[in-house]
Design a protein around this motif. Structure first.
Motif, PDB file in Angstrom:
ATOM      1  N   THR A   1      -2.813  33.330  25.108  1.00  0.00           N
ATOM      2  CA  THR A   1      -2.950  32.085  24.114  1.00  0.00           C
ATOM      3  C   THR A   1      -3.471  30.882  24.971  1.00  0.00           C
ATOM      4  OG1 THR A   1      -0.746  31.454  24.595  1.00  0.00           O
ATOM      5  CG2 THR A   1      -1.188  33.146  22.559  1.00  0.00           C
ATOM      6  N   ALA A   2      -4.081  30.993  26.221  1.00  0.00           N
ATOM      7  CA  ALA A   2      -4.272  29.777  27.104  1.00  0.00           C
ATOM      8  C   ALA A   2      -5.276  28.820  26.097  1.00  0.00           C
ATOM      9  CB  ALA A   2      -4.971  30.124  28.341  1.00  0.00           C
ATOM     10  N   ILE A   3      -6.155  29.320  25.735  1.00  0.00           N
ATOM     11  CA  ILE A   3      -7.251  28.466  24.958  1.00  0.00           C
ATOM     12  C   ILE A   3      -6.572  27.413  23.806  1.00  0.00           C
ATOM     13  CG2 ILE A   3      -9.326  28.266  23.465  1.00  0.00           C
ATOM     14  CD1 ILE A   3      -9.523  28.888  26.629  1.00  0.00           C
ATOM     15  N   SER A   4      -5.556  28.115  22.929  1.00  0.00           N
ATOM     16  CA  SER A   4      -5.086  27.261  21.992  1.00  0.00           C
ATOM     17  C   SER A   4      -3.849  26.480  22.734  1.00  0.00           C
ATOM     18  CB  SER A   4      -4.482  28.203  20.800  1.00  0.00           C
ATOM     19  OG  SER A   4      -3.860  29.154  21.393  1.00  0.00           O
ATOM     20  N   ASP A   5      -3.279  26.928  23.639  1.00  0.00           N
ATOM     21  CA  ASP A   5      -2.381  26.105  24.304  1.00  0.00           C
ATOM     22  C   ASP A   5      -3.077  24.768  25.028  1.00  0.00           C
ATOM     23  OD1 ASP A   5      -0.637  27.774  23.793  1.00  0.00           O
ATOM     24  OD2 ASP A   5      -0.433  28.977  25.708  1.00  0.00           O
ATOM     25  N   LEU A   6      -4.104  25.066  25.535  1.00  0.00           N
ATOM     26  CA  LEU A   6      -4.763  23.799  26.142  1.00  0.00           C
ATOM     27  C   LEU A   6      -5.493  22.743  25.257  1.00  0.00           C
ATOM     28  CD1 LEU A   6      -6.618  25.868  29.260  1.00  0.00           C
ATOM     29  CD2 LEU A   6      -5.028  24.136  29.173  1.00  0.00           C
ATOM     30  N   GLU A   7      -5.920  23.492  24.129  1.00  0.00           N
ATOM     31  CA  GLU A   7      -6.629  22.469  23.058  1.00  0.00           C
ATOM     32  C   GLU A   7      -5.675  21.770  22.335  1.00  0.00           C
ATOM     33  OE1 GLU A   7      -9.176  24.952  20.454  1.00  0.00           O
ATOM     34  OE2 GLU A   7     -10.402  23.007  20.536  1.00  0.00           O
ATOM     35  N   ASN A   8      -4.371  22.470  22.029  1.00  0.00           N
ATOM     36  CA  ASN A   8      -3.227  21.806  21.342  1.00  0.00           C
ATOM     37  C   ASN A   8      -1.857  21.927  21.974  1.00  0.00           C
ATOM     38  OD1 ASN A   8      -2.445  20.486  19.010  1.00  0.00           O
ATOM     39  ND2 ASN A   8      -2.579  22.561  17.954  1.00  0.00           N
TER      40      ASN A   8
END
Ligand code: NAD
Ligand code: UGA
Length: 448
Positions: free
Chosen positions: A162-169
């Motif tokens: 979930t790296a991308i959603s964790d980084l985005e939000n």
């Protein structure tokens, strides 16, 4: 502004891709000594699998996102340098098996000191023991360049898969720095400014450096502790007739406890939980806090216990012998939606089953066959589909919670197996009652 990130791994790659995506006016270079890894970042086949990553990299690559092995050049050019190299558990000498190996971080500090002539902000992105910034400062001082650099801590909280959603939000961004000096304040403001391009200011926490470094270890220790807590309770459930998912749901509704991270499993894996707790344990011992060290050590002991308990259950259910029995293992990554196998429970379980004489065949949608064999045994077979793995097997073990395992045609799988057919759901993602109806002897975790 120019950013250079040293270390093009699971953290450096996605984190910098997100900065490049959100800040088109910043040039972001991710550098690594590993030529193969950099070549992969520059190719259509990225070196790591992470949902949503490919799209971002393809959009920003060669515009304001660069991957290179020219480590020194980009360090020299940068205004802000992130250190995002590995900090594995030390395997030799003093602190072996517990302390963090800081050699890569020190190597970066030396390289920065060697090549830099102007002022830079240097950021610890890697997870490090508390007071590591002092080590980096000592290295800089040794090169008589101590005054050139402001050292900040900015630990990363993304989870793989979930790296991308964790980084985005992100729930929060944590930045530790020295707010008692003008230069420290300015450096803090600069780094806050980068994230504030997309993260609301109230979600960006600033602390002193030691609090930031320690908070990262503590966050992982608390998360791992929750998994070990629910896994410990799963054993009580099996002994008592309670159902661990029902218990997790009941306690999770209490807003003080909360519902997340209460999924019982074969045990936590991943590159960080165990290493960071061991690191905390080592620090506690170093500070003379033996009882505190022992408290956190138990989180790892329960994790090992849970893996062994699962293996014992398989052996016991298969009439105490695995000699010549074919066992299909579904899932080898340490969690779904990643190809990362570091410390995956599947490694330990497969090794133990091979030791017992079982013929293991593994299927994982993302993990490379050679890697599976290398981590277990050359004798382990690797299949290219779940159906291929399960055909002719005496038992199926679900060890990673990949969504596709929920959708399999279990009646067809059952028909292709040796009878009596056993299934062990190490992730509690399947309907055991349905499987029993098909004819399986079905087992879950924390289910009587
Ligand atoms: P990784 O092993 O995937 O990547 C580290 C990279 O650093 C490697 O490619 C290596 O070649 C490179 N490297 C080492 N020394 C170098 C040097 N001197 N110059 C250039 N490159 C060098 O590691 P990772 O999983 O990205 O983890 C990095 C850090 O982030 C660790 O401290 C880890 O604890 C922390 N962390 C990891 C995660 C995660 O999900 N993996 C999440 C949060 C924090
Ligand atoms: C974890 C943390 O969640 C991140 O915040 C942190 O940045 C990262 O470690 C790190 O420092 O490396 P990650 O290891 O990628 O992230 O994945 P998690 O989702 O935390 O899962 C860790 C392990 O615990 C997996 O094996 C997972 O299957 C297991 N787990 C997790 C459970 O068994 N039950 C749960 O309820 C949750």
């Amino acid at each position: 502004m120019k950013i250079c990130c040293i270390g093009a791994g699971y953290v450096g790659g996605p984190t910098m891709a997100m900065i490049a995506e959100k800040c088109h006016d910043i040039d972001v270079a991710v550098v690594d000594l590993n030529e193969q890894r950099i070549a992969a970042w520059n190719s259509p086949n990225l070196p790591i699998y992470e949902p949503g990553l490919q799209e971002i990299v393809e959009e920003r690559r060669d515009k304001n996102l660069f991957f290179s092995t020219e480590v020194k050049k980009y360090i020299k050019d940068a205004d802000v340098i992130f250190i995002s190299v590995g900090t594995p558990t030390k395997s030799y000498g003093i602190g072996a098996g517990q302390a963090a190996e800081l050699g890569y971080v020190e190597g970066c500090a030396r390289m920065i000191a060697e090549v830099c002539e102007g002022p830079k902000i240097v950021i610890e992105k890697s997870t490090v023991p508390v007071r590591t910034a002092e080590v980096i400062q000592n290295v800089f001082d040794g090169y008589e360049k101590g005054d050139l650099f402001e050292i900040l801590s900015n630990p990363e909280f993304l989870a793989e898969g979930t790296a991308i959603s964790d980084l985005e939000n992100p729930d929060r961004v944590l930045i530790g720095g020295d707010s008692t000096t003008e230069a420290g304040k300015k450096a803090l403001e600069t780094v806050v400014g980068i994230y504030n391009n997309w993260v609301p200011r109230e979600n960006i926490i600033t602390t002193n450096v030691w609090s930031s470094e320690l908070s990262k270890l503590v966050a992982n220790a608390f998360l791992a502790q929750r998994v070990s807590s629910i896994n410990a309770i799963s054993a009580v459930c099996e002994a008592s007739g309670a159902d661990v998912d029902e218990v997790a749901n009941a306690i999770g509704k209490d807003s003080r406890i909360g519902p997340k991270f209460l999924k019982s499993s074969v045990g936590f894996g991943g590159s960080c939980f165990q290493k960071d707790i061991l690191n905390l344990v080592y620090l506690c011992e170093h500070f003379g806090l033996a009882d505190v060290a022992e408290y956190w050590r138990q989180v790892i002991k329960i994790n090992e216990y849970q893996r062994k308990r699962f293996t014992r259950k398989v052996i016991h259910s298969l009439y105490n012998t695995l000699q010549g029995k074919r066992i299909a293992v579904l899932g080898f990554a340490f969690k779904k939606d990643t190809d990362d196998t570091r410390e995956s429970a599947a490694i330990y379980i497969c090794r133990d089953l091979v030791e017992e004489g079982a013929d293991i065949v593994v299927y994982d949608p993302q993990v490379d066959a050679e890697e599976i064999k290398g981590l277990t045994s050359e004798k382990v077979e690797v299949a290219s589909s779940a159906a291929e793995a399960v055909a002719g097997a005496h038992a199926v073990l679900v060890l990673t919670e990949w969504d596709e395992f929920k959708e399999l045609d279990y009646a067809a799988l059952y028909a292709s197996m040796v009878k009596p057919a056993h299934i062990f759901d190490g992730r509690n993602i399947l309907d055991l009652a349905e499987l029993e109806k098909i004819g399986f002897n079905a087992f879950g975790i924390g289910k009587a």
